[in-house]
Design a protein around this motif. Structure first.
Motif, PDB file in Angstrom:
ATOM      1  N   ALA A 185       0.837  -1.204   0.000  1.00  0.00           N
ATOM      2  CA  ALA A 185       0.000   0.000   0.000  1.00  0.00           C
ATOM      3  C   ALA A 185       0.870   1.251   0.000  1.00  0.00           C
ATOM      4  O   ALA A 185       0.550   2.242  -0.669  1.00  0.00           O
ATOM      5  CB  ALA A 185      -0.927  -0.008   1.204  1.00  0.00           C
ATOM      6  N   LEU A 186       1.973   1.199   0.770  1.00  0.00           N
ATOM      7  CA  LEU A 186       2.880   2.354   0.796  1.00  0.00           C
ATOM      8  C   LEU A 186       3.490   2.605  -0.578  1.00  0.00           C
ATOM      9  O   LEU A 186       3.537   3.750  -1.054  1.00  0.00           O
ATOM     10  CB  LEU A 186       3.993   2.105   1.819  1.00  0.00           C
ATOM     11  CG  LEU A 186       5.102   3.169   1.864  1.00  0.00           C
ATOM     12  CD1 LEU A 186       4.519   4.550   2.178  1.00  0.00           C
ATOM     13  CD2 LEU A 186       6.157   2.780   2.910  1.00  0.00           C
ATOM     14  N   LEU A 187       3.945   1.547  -1.243  1.00  0.00           N
ATOM     15  CA  LEU A 187       4.525   1.713  -2.571  1.00  0.00           C
ATOM     16  C   LEU A 187       3.484   2.210  -3.575  1.00  0.00           C
ATOM     17  O   LEU A 187       3.762   3.070  -4.412  1.00  0.00           O
ATOM     18  CB  LEU A 187       5.122   0.381  -3.034  1.00  0.00           C
ATOM     19  CG  LEU A 187       6.356  -0.097  -2.254  1.00  0.00           C
ATOM     20  CD1 LEU A 187       6.772  -1.492  -2.702  1.00  0.00           C
ATOM     21  CD2 LEU A 187       7.511   0.878  -2.455  1.00  0.00           C
ATOM     22  N   ALA A 188       2.279   1.655  -3.467  1.00  0.00           N
ATOM     23  CA  ALA A 188       1.216   2.072  -4.387  1.00  0.00           C
ATOM     24  C   ALA A 188       0.868   3.547  -4.171  1.00  0.00           C
ATOM     25  O   ALA A 188       0.683   4.311  -5.127  1.00  0.00           O
ATOM     26  CB  ALA A 188      -0.021   1.198  -4.193  1.00  0.00           C
ATOM     27  N   CYS A 189       0.791   3.966  -2.900  1.00  0.00           N
ATOM     28  CA  CYS A 189       0.461   5.370  -2.599  1.00  0.00           C
ATOM     29  C   CYS A 189       1.552   6.313  -3.078  1.00  0.00           C
ATOM     30  O   CYS A 189       1.268   7.425  -3.550  1.00  0.00           O
ATOM     31  CB  CYS A 189       0.252   5.537  -1.096  1.00  0.00           C
ATOM     32  SG  CYS A 189      -1.302   4.810  -0.501  1.00  0.00           S
ATOM     33  N   SER A 190       2.808   5.897  -2.975  1.00  0.00           N
ATOM     34  CA  SER A 190       3.903   6.758  -3.419  1.00  0.00           C
ATOM     35  C   SER A 190       3.853   6.959  -4.929  1.00  0.00           C
ATOM     36  O   SER A 190       4.117   8.056  -5.440  1.00  0.00           O
ATOM     37  CB  SER A 190       5.253   6.165  -3.001  1.00  0.00           C
ATOM     38  OG  SER A 190       5.462   4.906  -3.630  1.00  0.00           O
ATOM     39  N   VAL A 191       3.505   5.882  -5.666  1.00  0.00           N
ATOM     40  CA  VAL A 191       3.379   6.007  -7.126  1.00  0.00           C
ATOM     41  C   VAL A 191       2.178   6.876  -7.488  1.00  0.00           C
ATOM     42  O   VAL A 191       2.252   7.768  -8.333  1.00  0.00           O
ATOM     43  CB  VAL A 191       3.256   4.611  -7.773  1.00  0.00           C
ATOM     44  CG1 VAL A 191       2.960   4.749  -9.265  1.00  0.00           C
ATOM     45  CG2 VAL A 191       4.528   3.806  -7.551  1.00  0.00           C
ATOM     46  N   LEU A 192       1.041   6.608  -6.805  1.00  0.00           N
ATOM     47  CA  LEU A 192      -0.171   7.375  -7.103  1.00  0.00           C
ATOM     48  C   LEU A 192      -0.039   8.841  -6.718  1.00  0.00           C
ATOM     49  O   LEU A 192      -0.678   9.710  -7.315  1.00  0.00           O
ATOM     50  CB  LEU A 192      -1.361   6.754  -6.366  1.00  0.00           C
ATOM     51  CG  LEU A 192      -1.824   5.391  -6.883  1.00  0.00           C
ATOM     52  CD1 LEU A 192      -2.900   4.813  -5.971  1.00  0.00           C
ATOM     53  CD2 LEU A 192      -2.353   5.514  -8.303  1.00  0.00           C
ATOM     54  N   CYS A 193       0.792   9.098  -5.708  1.00  0.00           N
ATOM     55  CA  CYS A 193       0.991  10.485  -5.279  1.00  0.00           C
ATOM     56  C   CYS A 193       1.549  11.323  -6.425  1.00  0.00           C
ATOM     57  O   CYS A 193       1.089  12.451  -6.693  1.00  0.00           O
ATOM     58  CB  CYS A 193       1.943  10.517  -4.086  1.00  0.00           C
ATOM     59  SG  CYS A 193       2.264  12.182  -3.478  1.00  0.00           S
TER      60      CYS A 193
END
Length: 574
Positions: free
Chosen positions: A283-291
């Motif tokens: 989730a952290l990696l996904a949020c960083s990309v989506l950010c």
């Protein structure tokens, strides 16, 4: 369903010359919008793929699941690739259509522009055509793509909120900062864009003037003066453009920095949430990309805001030109067959910016088939009178009538097909000699071209040239002598046997023998046609039966040719 209500609404709202072509291409833009929506949805998939791999595949060593996910991702990547190509293709197709329609409309407007309403030099007008690119990019491709992406910021933020909770606050906090940077720089950009456009048009004007008159520039030694003007224009334009670029980069740089801050902030805060087991590694990696994807559309908006000022200035310039009155009547134009009766009733005219009237309460009547010569000193109004008959300028007072009809009621193109004109500058167009004589007029065939070329004397020198009438001429006929250009201009005026002929100094660059030969051939050609001759050369007066002497825009004397010549010889004309 008809497009008429939409077109009427667009005309009432904003720039119909731009909006109408865009509305006609709206089906293409709908396809672009659908492709952009799918591309933005596919962009979420890579982030979800990353989260699934780290949260499900890696802990459970699920290789078969990874294969399935990879195949699905590969299919999405292929579709994403195809959709991106299609989006570019459709945007370019629509942009090309708009370029064609708006460019064609603007060119037609320039051709139909009333000469007394013309503002600016030739270089300024040609520079405005270049600004179409700015408008097209802003209102067609770049704007559409950016604003379609903007709503998906909310979708992306929603996904970040679902996956990372409070992590959504970091990109959310950057959004007002990016928008504020764009809004704050806009007023100064407006001023700099207007200055940069004006300086660019001045530079274009100097360049066009120099190239268009290169022979005169060299012969008169005007090079140093124009070099100085060019350097000054370059200096001014480079300074104003530099300021514009620096200021416009502020909003873009803020958006880039905001993207970095949001990304790094998401990682820093996310690590704390990960330690407290509030989110997973995936989730952290996904949020960083989506950010980064949530800020990227704002960077495009920041770029658009920086270009908005230049676009607004370009729009004002072009829209002002499009709103300039065109020649011809506002309603249905008349296209009668001209018999040749010309009447000027109390004509008064002053050129724009001039302090004195070129024509002042001038009245005269010319019967069909009458041959009239106009004499007078330089600036007495002779050429202006010819322009009035051709409808090139509208009188500020009075009326010009042909066969009892005000020339302002004629269709301008029809009127000029009925009036053959050889004006004083005898300018030719780039292209072949054949094209310069025929002008793609359907009623002027090869036989007619050869007939008028023989009368004007053009055939005497064109028949000796290898390429003949297919000889390609440079701008304004450079490479030909003044007399040769005059011969071609006369042939062009005679082509099609127009019932009215207007000749302004038709033999000023010819030698005496060539002029005498021309007069002999014209005497038969102009029989039965109304013939207006403006000249300072006495031999040409053999072509007329009546002479009118102009002085300071008024008729000083009017009478039969022989009687007028005697009075002029004795110096008794008052």
């Amino acid at each position: 369903m008809t497009d008429q209500p939409l077109l009427v609404a667009a005309k009432e709202r904003f720039a119909p010359w731009l909006i109408e072509p865009m509305l006609r291409n709206r089906q293409t833009y709908i396809k672009v919008a659908m492709a952009a929506a799918m591309i933005n949805l596919f962009a979420l998939v890579s982030s979800l793929f990353t989260m699934t791999v780290y949260d499900r595949v890696v802990p459970n060593d699920a290789s078969s699941s990874l294969v399935g996910l990879s195949i699905g991702l590969g299919i999405i990547i292929i579709f994403d690739f195809i959709l991106r190509l299609l989006r570019v293709y459709f945007v370019d197709i629509a942009g090309a259509n708009i370029d064609y329609e708006v460019g064609d409309r603007l060119f037609a407007k320039i051709v139909a522009l009333r000469l007394d309403q013309r503002r600016g030099s030739t270089g300024t007008l040609t520079g405005l055509m270049r600004e179409l690119e700015t408008l097209r990019d802003f209102f067609a491709s770049a704007t559409l793509t950016a604003f379609i992406d903007v709503p998906f910021i909310l979708v992306t933020l929603g996904v970040i909120a679902m996956l990372g909770g409070v992590l959504v606050l970091l990109p959310l906090a950057m959004i007002p900062l990016v928008i504020l940077a764009g809004l704050l720089t806009n007023p100064a950009l407006d001023r700099l864009s207007a200055r940069s456009l004006g300086d660019g048009l001045v530079k274009q004007s100097v360049l066009v003037e120099t190239i268009g008159n290169l022979e005169t520039v060299k012969a008169s030694g005007a090079g140093p003066m124009l070099n100085e003007r060019w350097r000054e224009a370059l200096n001014r334009h480079s300074h104003s453009s530099l300021g514009q670029r620096l200021l416009s980069s502020i909003a873009v740089t803020v958006a880039s920095s905001a993207n970095t801050i949001a990304y790094c902030g998401t990682i820093i805060v996310g690590v704390g949430l990960l330690r407290n087991h509030m989110i997973t590694t995936g989730a952290l990696l996904a949020c960083s990309v989506l950010c980064g994807r949530s800020i990227a559309p704002l960077a495009q908006i920041a770029t658009l805001l920086s270009r908005l000022s230049a676009t607004r200035v370009a729009y004002r310039q072009i829209n002002a030109l499009m709103q300039t009155p065109s020649e011809g009547p506002a309603g249905d134009a008349l296209k009668p067959v001209v018999q040749g009766r010309i009447e000027l009733r109390n004509i008064a005219f002053r050129y724009p910016g001039a302090s004195e009237k070129a024509l002042d309460q001038l009245s005269l009547t010319i019967a069909p088939g009458e041959h009239v010569g106009f004499l007078g000193r330089v600036g007495s109004g002779k050429s202006t009178l010819a322009r009035m008959v051709l409808g090139l300028y509208e009188p500020t007072e009075g009326a010009v009538l042909i066969d009892g009809i005000d020339v302002r009621q004629f269709d301008p193109a029809h009127l000029r097909h009925q009036v053959g004109a050889s004006m004083q500058d005898h300018a030719l167009l780039a292209g072949s000699v054949r094209e310069n004589i025929c002008l793609q007029r359907a009623h002027v065939d090869v036989d007619e071209m050869l007939r008028v070329a023989e009368i004007s004397g053009t055939h005497r020198f064109m028949g000796q040239i290898t390429n003949g009438y297919d000889l390609r001429l440079a701008d304004r006929g450079d490479g030909l002598s003044g007399g040769q250009r005059q011969s071609i201009s006369i042939a062009r005026a005679l082509a099609g046997r127009p019932p009215v002929l207007v000749f302004d100094e038709p033999s000023s660059a010819m030698d005496a023998q060539t002029e005498a030969d021309l007069i002999g051939r014209l005497q038969e050609e102009i029989q039965g046609r109304t013939f207006l001759l403006i000249t300072h050369r006495t031999p040409l007066l053999r072509l007329v039966d009546r002479i009118i002497l102009l002085e300071q825009g008024r008729i000083a004397a009017d009478g039969p040719r022989d009687a007028m010549l005697q009075r002029l010889t004795r110096g008794k004309v008052a």
